[in-house]
Write an enzyme that holds these catalytic residues in place. Structure first.
Site, short mmCIF file in Angstrom:
data_model
loop_
_atom_site.label_atom_id
_atom_site.label_comp_id
_atom_site.label_asym_id
_atom_site.label_seq_id
_atom_site.Cartn_x
_atom_site.Cartn_y
_atom_site.Cartn_z
N LYS A 5 0.99 -1.17 -0.11
CA LYS A 5 0.11 -0.05 -0.16
C LYS A 5 1.02 1.35 -0.06
CE LYS A 5 -4.19 -2.18 2.16
NZ LYS A 5 -4.92 -2.27 3.24
N LYS B 53 -6.22 -11.42 -6.12
CA LYS B 53 -7.39 -11.63 -5.11
C LYS B 53 -8.62 -10.70 -5.34
CE LYS B 53 -8.61 -12.32 -0.37
NZ LYS B 53 -8.21 -12.13 1.13
N LYS C 156 -12.37 -5.69 -2.29
CA LYS C 156 -13.52 -5.02 -1.81
C LYS C 156 -13.72 -3.81 -2.58
CE LYS C 156 -13.87 -5.45 2.57
NZ LYS C 156 -13.87 -4.29 2.92
#
Length: 344
Positions: free
Chosen positions: A129, A210, A213
């Site tokens: 991140k 993956k 969301k």
């Protein structure tokens, strides 16, 4: 009579139920990967364990630029409703908002002070991140200590997580061990509870990554959201990335095809040889159509229950208040012990 009392006295107490803690951030939208890798597993095992399922709203603040107060509160209630709609019984389990139990923040500060910076710098999610933005908040660096507090407050034996979260469980164990060494025995060392099949559902548009969301909220075709209507589910899955072959054997399939096969496997509970016999060499259209049907059959009762829950005035707020009270009683006992040991 004396013999009966003696026999009763010798009857062993039933074994203690193992404690489980897990949670989902109320950011983005919950998708079929969240259901397969988390919610369905929680529901299946809820009678086996004593469970605490939180809505991790404090973790949402690690990227404050993305936080809108009204949306965060609404999403927190939506996540709670989806927990229940996915089969998690609020009477058997404790469902609560993380921010409603102040012990989480208090213990997180204590554990942050016990955590060497080098441990946090090694965390893979932080490094990934940090590369995506020019400047990051301190919370994104230190949030594993809050995550450790979440787990340790409830003396959790197990934390149901995907493989990508294994490092966080190991760090929690390290932090707990360091605290216990510095101040005295306080925390139980938790273990990860890993699902071997279907735990890592990949994006339909990129089967090497993956399912996310945040991408599910902004990127069409990436994921099937738990509240998507049947026509959207069909459009998303029928456009999933595959290849030009007819290979539908699990060990030989390309990433996109294997993703569809594993999703079908976990939703239908069919054996792999049966699935391979049904789809190998038949073209991917039949596989995709079967996955569409399996996903819609899975989502239909979830969506019906979700609608009932969210339309009942006061139900969710009352449930979350009761959950916070139940969680708070346990969390405060653990925090009290940690405070006594540290001199606070």
């Amino acid at each position: 009579m004396v013999q009966e009392q003696s026999a009763l006295a010798q009857t062993p107490a039933p074994p203690r139920k193992k404690i489980v803690l897990s949670g989902v951030q109320p950011t983005g939208v919950l998708h079929i990967g969240n259901y397969v890798g988390a919610l369905s597993l929680w529901a299946q095992q809820q009678d086996e364990f004593h469970n605490y399922f939180m809505i991790a709203d404090m973790h949402a603040l690690t990227v404050p630029e993305n936080v809108k107060a009204k949306a965060l509160r609404a999403n927190s209630r939506s996540v709670a409703a989806l927990y229940i709609a996915s089969g998690i019984d609020p009477e058997k389990n404790v469902i609560f908002r993380q921010s409603s139990v102040t012990a989480h923040a208090y213990l997180a500060w204590i554990l942050t002070c016990c955590t060497p910076m080098g441990w946090l710098e090694r965390m893979t999610q932080f490094k990934v991140k940090a590369e995506q933005v020019e400047s990051i908040g301190t919370g994104l660096f230190t949030y594993p200590a809050l995550q450790a507090a979440d787990i340790l407050l409830y003396n959790a034996d197990y934390v149901p997580v995907g493989e990508d979260q294994r490092q966080h469980v190991e760090l929690t164990r390290d932090i707990a061990s360091r605290f216990n060494h510095l101040f005295g025995k306080c925390f139980r060392l938790p273990e990860g509870l890993y699902r071997t099949t279907g735990a890592r559902v990949m994006g339909f548009d990129d089967p090497t990554a993956k399912m996310s969301k945040s991408l599910a909220e902004t990127q069409s075709g990436h994921a099937v959201n738990l509240l998507d209507p049947p026509n959207v589910v069909k459009k998303t899955i029928m456009s999933a990335v595959t290849d030009t072959n007819n290979e539908a054997r699990f060990e030989h399939a390309s990433p996109g095809v294997r993703n569809l096969l594993e999703l079908y496997e976990v939703l239908t509970k069919q054996e792999r040889p049966q699935i391979e016999a049904q789809f190998h060499g038949q073209g991917y259209g039949s596989l995709k159509a079967a996955v569409v049907e399996a996903v819609n059959e899975t989502l239909r009762p979830i969506q019906e229950t979700y609608k009932q829950i969210t339309e009942e005035p006061g139900y969710l707020d009352g449930l979350l208040a009761r959950g916070a009270e139940r969680a708070g009683e346990v969390a405060e006992r653990t925090l009290k012990r940690a405070r006594e040991l540290t001199g606070l």
